[in-house]
Design an enzyme around this catalytic site. Structure first.
Site, PDB file in Angstrom:
ATOM      1  N   SER A 155       0.805 -16.261  -1.380  1.00 26.30           N
ATOM      2  CA  SER A 155       0.060 -17.457  -0.977  1.00 26.30           C
ATOM      3  C   SER A 155      -1.202 -17.085  -0.197  1.00 26.30           C
ATOM      4  O   SER A 155      -2.231 -17.759  -0.310  1.00 26.30           O
ATOM      5  CB  SER A 155       0.945 -18.429  -0.184  1.00 26.30           C
ATOM      6  OG  SER A 155       1.243 -17.920   1.088  1.00 26.30           O
ATOM      7  N   ASN A 156      -1.156 -16.009   0.575  1.00 28.30           N
ATOM      8  CA  ASN A 156      -2.387 -15.555   1.249  1.00 28.30           C
ATOM      9  C   ASN A 156      -3.392 -15.049   0.224  1.00 28.30           C
ATOM     10  O   ASN A 156      -4.596 -15.294   0.349  1.00 28.30           O
ATOM     11  CB  ASN A 156      -2.071 -14.468   2.280  1.00 28.30           C
ATOM     12  CG  ASN A 156      -1.604 -15.062   3.584  1.00 28.30           C
ATOM     13  OD1 ASN A 156      -2.398 -15.669   4.310  1.00 28.30           O
ATOM     14  ND2 ASN A 156      -0.319 -14.930   3.884  1.00 28.30           N
TER      15      ASN A 156
ATOM     16  N   MET B  10       4.636  -5.057   0.999  1.00 27.46           N
ATOM     17  CA  MET B  10       5.776  -4.578   1.771  1.00 27.46           C
ATOM     18  C   MET B  10       6.009  -3.066   1.628  1.00 27.46           C
ATOM     19  O   MET B  10       7.142  -2.605   1.506  1.00 27.46           O
ATOM     20  CB  MET B  10       7.043  -5.341   1.370  1.00 27.46           C
ATOM     21  CG  MET B  10       6.941  -6.848   1.582  1.00 27.46           C
ATOM     22  SD  MET B  10       6.546  -7.305   3.284  1.00 27.46           S
ATOM     23  CE  MET B  10       8.157  -7.027   4.042  1.00 27.46           C
ATOM     24  N   ARG B  11       4.931  -2.302   1.634  1.00 26.71           N
ATOM     25  CA  ARG B  11       5.055  -0.845   1.581  1.00 26.71           C
ATOM     26  C   ARG B  11       4.237  -0.246   2.709  1.00 26.71           C
ATOM     27  O   ARG B  11       3.139  -0.738   3.012  1.00 26.71           O
ATOM     28  CB  ARG B  11       4.498  -0.276   0.265  1.00 26.71           C
ATOM     29  CG  ARG B  11       5.170  -0.747  -0.971  1.00 26.71           C
ATOM     30  CD  ARG B  11       6.554  -0.191  -1.164  1.00 26.71           C
ATOM     31  NE  ARG B  11       6.610   1.257  -1.210  1.00 26.71           N
ATOM     32  CZ  ARG B  11       7.752   1.934  -1.087  1.00 26.71           C
ATOM     33  NH1 ARG B  11       8.900   1.304  -0.892  1.00 26.71           N
ATOM     34  NH2 ARG B  11       7.747   3.250  -1.146  1.00 26.71           N
TER      35      ARG B  11
ATOM     36  N   LEU C  43       1.825   2.592   3.892  1.00 27.01           N
ATOM     37  CA  LEU C  43       0.864   3.453   3.190  1.00 27.01           C
ATOM     38  C   LEU C  43       0.765   4.817   3.879  1.00 27.01           C
ATOM     39  O   LEU C  43       0.877   4.917   5.102  1.00 27.01           O
ATOM     40  CB  LEU C  43      -0.503   2.761   3.162  1.00 27.01           C
ATOM     41  CG  LEU C  43      -0.521   1.462   2.342  1.00 27.01           C
ATOM     42  CD1 LEU C  43      -1.714   0.594   2.713  1.00 27.01           C
ATOM     43  CD2 LEU C  43      -0.511   1.767   0.842  1.00 27.01           C
TER      44      LEU C  43
ATOM     45  N   ASN D 173      -4.994  -6.208   7.073  1.00 24.33           N
ATOM     46  CA  ASN D 173      -3.649  -6.758   6.859  1.00 24.33           C
ATOM     47  C   ASN D 173      -3.535  -8.067   7.629  1.00 24.33           C
ATOM     48  O   ASN D 173      -4.224  -8.266   8.625  1.00 24.33           O
ATOM     49  CB  ASN D 173      -2.588  -5.778   7.373  1.00 24.33           C
ATOM     50  CG  ASN D 173      -1.176  -6.298   7.139  1.00 24.33           C
ATOM     51  OD1 ASN D 173      -0.857  -6.796   6.055  1.00 24.33           O
ATOM     52  ND2 ASN D 173      -0.320  -6.201   8.148  1.00 24.33           N
TER      53      ASN D 173
ATOM     54  N   HIS E 266      -0.651 -10.461   9.606  1.00 27.93           N
ATOM     55  CA  HIS E 266       0.706 -10.406  10.166  1.00 27.93           C
ATOM     56  C   HIS E 266       0.999 -11.756  10.824  1.00 27.93           C
ATOM     57  O   HIS E 266       0.145 -12.288  11.535  1.00 27.93           O
ATOM     58  CB  HIS E 266       0.786  -9.273  11.194  1.00 27.93           C
ATOM     59  CG  HIS E 266       2.151  -9.105  11.772  1.00 27.93           C
ATOM     60  ND1 HIS E 266       3.167  -8.460  11.094  1.00 27.93           N
ATOM     61  CD2 HIS E 266       2.678  -9.524  12.941  1.00 27.93           C
ATOM     62  CE1 HIS E 266       4.264  -8.495  11.839  1.00 27.93           C
ATOM     63  NE2 HIS E 266       3.995  -9.126  12.971  1.00 27.93           N
TER      64      HIS E 266
ATOM     65  N   ALA F 223      -1.880 -21.610   9.011  1.00 27.72           N
ATOM     66  CA  ALA F 223      -2.960 -20.992   9.799  1.00 27.72           C
ATOM     67  C   ALA F 223      -3.425 -19.698   9.129  1.00 27.72           C
ATOM     68  O   ALA F 223      -4.626 -19.389   9.118  1.00 27.72           O
ATOM     69  CB  ALA F 223      -2.480 -20.720  11.226  1.00 27.72           C
TER      70      ALA F 223
HETATM   71  C1  GRF Z   1       2.845 -13.756   5.272  1.00 28.28           C
HETATM   72  O1  GRF Z   1       3.489 -14.457   6.302  1.00 28.28           O
HETATM   73  C2  GRF Z   1       2.128 -12.555   5.827  1.00 28.28           C
HETATM   74  O2  GRF Z   1       1.620 -12.748   7.110  1.00 28.28           O
HETATM   75  C3  GRF Z   1       3.213 -11.534   5.876  1.00 28.28           C
HETATM   76  O3  GRF Z   1       3.982 -11.765   4.730  1.00 28.28           O
HETATM   77  C4  GRF Z   1       3.839 -13.111   4.313  1.00 28.28           C
HETATM   78  C5  GRF Z   1       3.333 -13.079   2.922  1.00 28.28           C
HETATM   79  O4  GRF Z   1       3.280 -14.346   2.338  1.00 28.28           O
HETATM   80  N1  GRF Z   1       2.647 -10.205   5.987  1.00 28.28           N
HETATM   81  P1  GRF Z   1       2.467 -14.570   1.010  1.00 28.28           P
HETATM   82  O5  GRF Z   1       2.996 -13.583  -0.030  1.00 28.28           O
HETATM   83  O6  GRF Z   1       1.028 -14.325   1.300  1.00 28.28           O
HETATM   84  O7  GRF Z   1       2.750 -15.973   0.604  1.00 28.28           O
END
Ligand code: GRF
Length: 201
Positions: A14-15, A91-92, A94, A108, A110, A174
Site C-alpha cells: 500500500s505504501n 522484509m529482508r 540488506l 525506508n 517504519h 499517515a
Molecule cells: C507498513 O506499515 C510499513 O511501515 C512497514 O510495513 C508495512 C507495509 O505495508 N515497514 P504495505 O506493504 O506498504 O501496505
C-alpha cells in the site's frame, strides 16, 4: 529529469501504491521505474503491473546466500538505471555492502516514531508501552536496523480502545502521505545524508 526510483516490497504494497500515485503527476520529481519483490506472490506486484510499471520477482529463497540475493537486486537496479530505492514493507535485511553502495539514496518507512519501537510487532510495542502518540518515520537506511537518520515523521493519536490493528490502520494512513513527501524531498535534493546525518537544504 525525474529521479529514477525503484520500490522494494514483500507484500501488500500500500505504501508502494501511494508512491506510484504521487509519481503519476508528471510534476513529481521522482518517477517509479521498477518494483521488485522478494516474494513472487506479493499483492503489490499486481498493482504495480496494472499501473504500467515494470515489476520483477527476485525470490530470496532461490539464492544460496544473502550476498547473492543482494547482488541480483543490485544488478536489476543497475540495469534499470535506478537512482533512488524506496523500501516499502520489504522484509529482508540488506547486506552491508548493498547499504553502503546505496547510502544516501536508500529510504525506508517504519510504522513508529523512531527511535521508539524498532523491529517487528511495532503497534503491539506501542500499546504495551502505553504511549498516547505514535506515528511513522521515513529514514535513510544504514547498517543498523531501523536506526538511520530521519528524513520525515508524522504523528497520530493513540486512542484508549486501540488494538494493534486499529492503530496500524491509523498509522498507515499517515504513512501514505509521509512517504511521497519524503521521496519528494530526497529527489529534489532538499535532504541529503552527510557524515551519518540527514542534512536539510
Ligand atoms: C507498513 O506499515 C510499513 O511501515 C512497514 O510495513 C508495512 C507495509 O505495508 N515497514 P504495505 O506493504 O506498504 O501496505
Amino acid at each position: 529529469m525525474r529521479a529514477r526510483t525503484a520500490i522494494l516490497i514483500s507484500g501488500r504494497g500500500s505504501n508502494m501504491a501511494s508512491l506510484i500515485a504521487a509519481a503519476a503527476d508528471p510534476a513529481f520529481p521522482a518517477g517509479i521505474v521498477l518494483v521488485i519483490s522478494n516474494v513472487g506472490s506479493a499483492e503489490g506486484l499486481k498493482h504495480a503491473a496494472a499501473a504500467g510499471i515494470a515489476t520483477k520477482a527476485i525470490p530470496h529463497k532461490a539464492f544460496a546466500s544473502r550476498e547473492a540475493f543482494d547482488a541480483a537486486l543490485d544488478a536489476a537496479l543497475g540495469e534499470a538505471g535506478v537512482q533512488i530505492v524506496c523500501l516499502a514493507g520489504f522484509m529482508r535485511i540488506l547486506s552491508d555492502w548493498f547499504v553502503r553502495k546505496w547510502e544516501g539514496r536508500l529510504l525506508n518507512i517504519h510504522p513508529s516514531l523512531l527511535p521508539a519501537f524498532k523491529g517487528v510487532r511495532v503497534h503491539e510495542q506501542a500499546l504495551q508501552a502505553g504511549v498516547r502518540v505514535s506515528g511513522c518515520t521515513v529514514h535513510f537506511v544504514v547498517r543498523e536496523l531501523d536506526a538511520g537518520p530521519i528524513v520525515a515523521q508524522a504523528a497520530v493519536p493513540v486512542k484508549p480502545d486501540d488494538t494493534p490493528d486499529t492503530l496500524a490502520a491509523r498509522v498507515l494512513q499517515a504513512e501514505h502521505k509521509l512517504y511521497p513527501a519524503a521521496l519528494r524531498q530526497l529527489a529534489e535534493g532538499k535532504v541529503k545524508l552527510k557524515n551519518g546525518r540527514a542534512v536539510f537544504a
